[in-house]
Design an enzyme around this catalytic site. Structure first.
Site, PDB file in Angstrom:
ATOM      1  N   CYS A   1      -0.802 -13.161  -5.854  1.00 13.45           N
ATOM      2  CA  CYS A   1      -0.646 -12.505  -4.562  1.00 13.45           C
ATOM      3  C   CYS A   1      -1.690 -12.935  -3.698  1.00 13.45           C
ATOM      4  CB  CYS A   1      -0.741 -10.922  -4.785  1.00 13.45           C
ATOM      5  SG  CYS A   1      -2.038 -10.251  -5.607  1.00 13.45           S
TER       6      CYS A   1
ATOM      7  N   GLY B   1       8.759  -3.740  -1.785  1.00 13.55           N
ATOM      8  CA  GLY B   1       8.058  -2.697  -1.266  1.00 13.55           C
ATOM      9  C   GLY B   1       8.646  -1.669   0.030  1.00 13.55           C
TER      10      GLY B   1
ATOM     11  N   GLY C   1       4.706  -5.987  -6.155  1.00 15.17           N
ATOM     12  CA  GLY C   1       5.661  -7.002  -6.129  1.00 15.17           C
ATOM     13  C   GLY C   1       5.760  -7.528  -4.623  1.00 15.17           C
ATOM     14  N   SER C   2       7.060  -7.873  -4.208  1.00 17.67           N
ATOM     15  CA  SER C   2       7.306  -8.548  -2.872  1.00 17.67           C
ATOM     16  C   SER C   2       7.398  -7.519  -1.763  1.00 17.67           C
ATOM     17  CB  SER C   2       8.685  -9.456  -3.018  1.00 17.67           C
ATOM     18  OG  SER C   2       9.608  -8.570  -3.497  1.00 17.67           O
TER      19      SER C   2
ATOM     20  N   GLU D   1       1.337  -2.365  -3.311  1.00 20.30           N
ATOM     21  CA  GLU D   1       0.699  -3.623  -3.598  1.00 20.30           C
ATOM     22  C   GLU D   1       1.521  -4.926  -3.401  1.00 20.30           C
ATOM     23  OE1 GLU D   1      -2.647  -4.208  -3.416  1.00 20.30           O
ATOM     24  OE2 GLU D   1      -3.304  -2.317  -4.394  1.00 20.30           O
TER      25      GLU D   1
HETATM   26  P1  NAD Z   1       9.512  -8.736  -7.089  1.00 23.21           P
HETATM   27  O1  NAD Z   1       9.309  -7.738  -5.822  1.00 23.21           O
HETATM   28  O2  NAD Z   1      10.624  -9.379  -7.184  1.00 23.21           O
HETATM   29  O3  NAD Z   1       9.595  -7.632  -8.309  1.00 23.21           O
HETATM   30  C1  NAD Z   1       8.552  -6.601  -8.519  1.00 23.21           C
HETATM   31  C2  NAD Z   1       8.841  -5.522  -9.449  1.00 23.21           C
HETATM   32  O4  NAD Z   1       9.841  -4.685  -8.627  1.00 23.21           O
HETATM   33  C3  NAD Z   1       9.808  -5.841 -10.560  1.00 23.21           C
HETATM   34  O5  NAD Z   1       9.558  -5.097 -11.466  1.00 23.21           O
HETATM   35  C4  NAD Z   1      11.360  -5.563 -10.091  1.00 23.21           C
HETATM   36  O6  NAD Z   1      12.140  -5.536 -11.090  1.00 23.21           O
HETATM   37  C5  NAD Z   1      10.986  -4.600  -9.065  1.00 23.21           C
HETATM   38  N1  NAD Z   1      11.937  -4.231  -8.191  1.00 23.21           N
HETATM   39  C6  NAD Z   1      12.673  -5.316  -7.405  1.00 23.21           C
HETATM   40  N2  NAD Z   1      13.382  -4.394  -6.149  1.00 23.21           N
HETATM   41  C7  NAD Z   1      13.068  -3.218  -6.532  1.00 23.21           C
HETATM   42  C8  NAD Z   1      13.809  -2.075  -6.044  1.00 23.21           C
HETATM   43  N3  NAD Z   1      14.729  -2.155  -5.118  1.00 23.21           N
HETATM   44  N4  NAD Z   1      13.524  -0.824  -6.641  1.00 23.21           N
HETATM   45  C9  NAD Z   1      12.684  -0.742  -7.436  1.00 23.21           C
HETATM   46  N5  NAD Z   1      12.108  -1.693  -8.192  1.00 23.21           N
HETATM   47  C10 NAD Z   1      12.346  -2.917  -7.626  1.00 23.21           C
HETATM   48  O7  NAD Z   1       8.174  -9.636  -7.297  1.00 23.21           O
HETATM   49  P2  NAD Z   1       7.834 -10.600  -8.460  1.00 23.21           P
HETATM   50  O8  NAD Z   1       8.570 -11.772  -8.023  1.00 23.21           O
HETATM   51  O9  NAD Z   1       7.710 -10.105  -9.908  1.00 23.21           O
HETATM   52  O10 NAD Z   1       6.252 -10.932  -7.899  1.00 23.21           O
HETATM   53  C11 NAD Z   1       5.953 -11.526  -6.911  1.00 23.21           C
HETATM   54  C12 NAD Z   1       5.380 -10.867  -5.757  1.00 23.21           C
HETATM   55  O11 NAD Z   1       4.500  -9.927  -6.077  1.00 23.21           O
HETATM   56  C13 NAD Z   1       4.796 -11.867  -4.647  1.00 23.21           C
HETATM   57  O12 NAD Z   1       5.140 -11.110  -3.655  1.00 23.21           O
HETATM   58  C14 NAD Z   1       3.059 -11.231  -4.920  1.00 23.21           C
HETATM   59  O13 NAD Z   1       2.397 -11.616  -3.711  1.00 23.21           O
HETATM   60  C15 NAD Z   1       3.497  -9.760  -5.466  1.00 23.21           C
HETATM   61  N6  NAD Z   1       2.086  -9.353  -5.951  1.00 23.21           N
HETATM   62  C16 NAD Z   1       1.245  -8.360  -5.085  1.00 23.21           C
HETATM   63  C17 NAD Z   1      -0.002  -8.114  -5.787  1.00 23.21           C
HETATM   64  C18 NAD Z   1      -0.650  -7.218  -5.176  1.00 23.21           C
HETATM   65  O14 NAD Z   1      -1.505  -6.541  -5.624  1.00 23.21           O
HETATM   66  N7  NAD Z   1      -0.749  -7.073  -3.666  1.00 23.21           N
HETATM   67  C19 NAD Z   1      -0.082  -8.392  -7.039  1.00 23.21           C
HETATM   68  C20 NAD Z   1       0.712  -9.070  -7.937  1.00 23.21           C
HETATM   69  C21 NAD Z   1       1.909  -9.630  -7.216  1.00 23.21           C
END
Ligand code: NAD
Length: 514
Positions: A305, A254, A249-250, A271
């Protein structure tokens, strides 16, 4: 198990073929759906803004049941041999093949990526299963020569424990498979916390996976807890039973998850976001570069991503490339992601549209000039125009990842200057150079070249194959998933020394005789 499903076409048929009702429980543990009572999540079709179905999300108590069940399943699953676990994953791949069409359509319907990409995402799951089956017979340890006579020393890899899998909305099924296929052959159980924006994909995958487990009499290793960060995300990160938390995720997510896992000295695999750049040199094949940039910047409506967000053009070809890009952007067919003629679907939700518009305002205030696009489309759903912005080297917004189809264009004179500009962002996921010159290509791939986890020559930044290790450096988190030796993250290493002699020599020549 079921036969290949016929291509469902209406929304109702797609949901129905994958067992999704109007109202669904949001957690699965010990082989059963839980009677979840957390806040309802309504999944929306981003192409229309209309609701698709509801999910009653998991509460912290539901998460607790999932984690306890995962611990129990792990204790049974780790006793299965790795090739026997691989056989189950092989069947999972086959079951996904049977449901590829329906599941690919659901991905497009719920996330908004075009059908070819939705189907491609399911193909990536299948590929991951195939890869993991092979891994199940190759979880190698090394053997070393002992310094002590009649001693044998080697390393072996054991199952690690339950794995917490946190996934983002933009790859609602493939990222689960990157983790789940490998974790399963490694002997781990798991609890999946998918994005609340794509809960239906998670329901469908869990149903498919559970059928395969049941057919094999296997423990219920594929748990699911759909819920928000308070009820599921944070408890999962803090849970010492989750021996690995693999979070996609973002960067901000992370950082939050990584801190909590580190505080309990757990293992995390992060990731996170990218800010990927392509360098186009004067000697590049411009036709190739143009096609690659278009897919990498506009594909998935800029919601990968690995999406190309920065295009660095050498001065000699910059004007021509910009002109051709504007023409190409003008011809992108935007619309219903399930219509096979569409090249760009919607953004995932209204907030993503607002975030894109806010980023463009900031870019303009910082000196950026919109060359093409920049607007939202006046139609139902969350559609925007793919956008080109001429940028200067010092615009702070270009160091951020805006999860939308905005491409910043820069000019440069020398390769050294371009590499420095390319590396001057906090993220380090994917990168590429277009050139016909071997020396430029090799310098980009050398230690002083791209600082990213992925570096390509004459290929765009997105669309990686699963055979390599996938992930990035710096704020992208340093994790590696999918192929190569990424399986090691899902196992624990044990160094074993066996004495088959009658003496007890000590290492380093230490003597301790009484
Ligand atoms: P996001 O960070 O908003 O959410 C991702 C996940 O994390 C969701 O399931 C969310 O509920 C959870 N989450 C958020 N805050 C949390 C916390 N404090 N504790 C535990 N879980 C939490 O991301 P998004 O908007 O769903 O996706 C887009 C982002 O993901 C972009 O930044 C993209 O670059 C990244 N991404 C990275 C990869 C990679 O492999 N590097 C792959 C896909 C997406």
């Amino acid at each position: 198990m079921s036969q290949t499903t016929a291509a469902p076409s209406t929304v109702h048929e797609i949901l129905d073929s994958l067992g999704i009702a109007a109202d669904n429980p949001g957690a699965f543990a010990a082989g059963a759906w839980l009677d979840t009572r957390g806040p309802a999540i309504t999944s929306l079709d981003p192409a229309t803004g209309e609701p698709l179905a509801r999910v009653r999300s998991a509460t912290a108590e539901d998460y607790e049941r999932c984690a306890a069940a995962a611990q129990e399943a792990f204790e049974a699953w780790r006793e299965w041999t790795a090739p026997a676990r691989g056989e189950v994953v092989r069947q999972l791949g086959d079951e996904l093949r049977r449901h590829k069409d329906a599941l690919g359509r659901l991905v497009s319907l719920e996330m908004g990526k075009i059908l070819s990409e939705g189907l491609g995402e399911v193909q990536e799951m299948i590929d991951m299963c195939d890869l993991a089956v092979g891994m199940s017979r190759q979880l190698y340890g090394l053997a070393m020569h002992s310094e002590r006579p009649r001693h044998r020393m080697y390393e072996q890899w054991h199952p690690l424990g339950p794995v917490g899998i946190i996934t983002a909305f933009n790859f609602p099924v493939a990222v689960w498979a990157w983790n789940a296929a490998v974790a399963a052959v490694a002997g781990d159980s798991m609890v999946w916390k998918p994005s609340e924006k794509t809960p239906l994909c998670a329901l469908a995958v869990t149903r498919i996976a559970q059928r395969v487990l049941e057919a094999n009499g296997a423990p219920a290793v594929f748990g699911l807890a759909i819920g928000n960060r308070e009820h599921v995300g944070k408890p999962m990160a803090a849970d010492p039973r989750m021996r690995l938390v693999s979070a996609t995720g973002s960067v901000s997510m992370g950082k939050a998850v990584g801190k909590v896992v580190a505080d309990r000295l757990g293992r995390s695999l992060l990731e996170l976001g990218g800010n990927n750049g392509i360098l186009v040199m004067d000697d590049a094949d411009l036709d190739l570069a143009l096609r690659a940039v278009l897919f990498a910047a506009v594909g998935t409506a800029g919601q990968r991503c690995t999406t190309t967000r920065r295009l660095l053009l050498q001065k000699g070809i910059a004007a021509r490339m910009k002109e051709q890009l504007v023409a190409a952007y003008r011809s992108v067919r935007i619309g219903d992601p399930l219509d096979e003629r569409t090249l760009m679907g919607p953004l995932v939700d209204a907030r993503a549209v607002d975030d894109m518009m806010a980023a463009l305002e900031r870019a303009k205030a910082e000196g950026g000039k919109v060359l093409y696009g920049g607007g939202r489309l006046e139609r139902p759903g969350f559609f925007v125009e793919p956008t080109l912005v001429e940028a200067t080297h010092h615009m702070p917004i270009t160091c951020d990842e805006t999860f939308a189809p905005i491409l910043y264009l820069f000019e440069f004179e020398t390769l050294d200057e371009a590499i420095a500009l390319h590396n001057a962002v906090p993220q380090g996921l994917s990168s590429a150079i277009f050139t016909r010159d071997l020396r430029s290509a090799e310098r980009f791939l050398a230690a002083a070249g791209s600082d990213c986890g992925i570096a390509n020559v004459n290929i765009g930044t997105s669309g990686a194959e699963i055979g390599g290790a996938f992930g990035g450096e710096k704020e992208t988190g340093g994790g590696r998933e999918a192929g190569s030796d990424s399986w090691k993250a899902y196992m624990r290493r044990q160094t074993c020394t066996i004495n088959y002699g009658e003496e007890l020599p000590l290492a380093q020549g230490v003597s301790f005789d009484v």
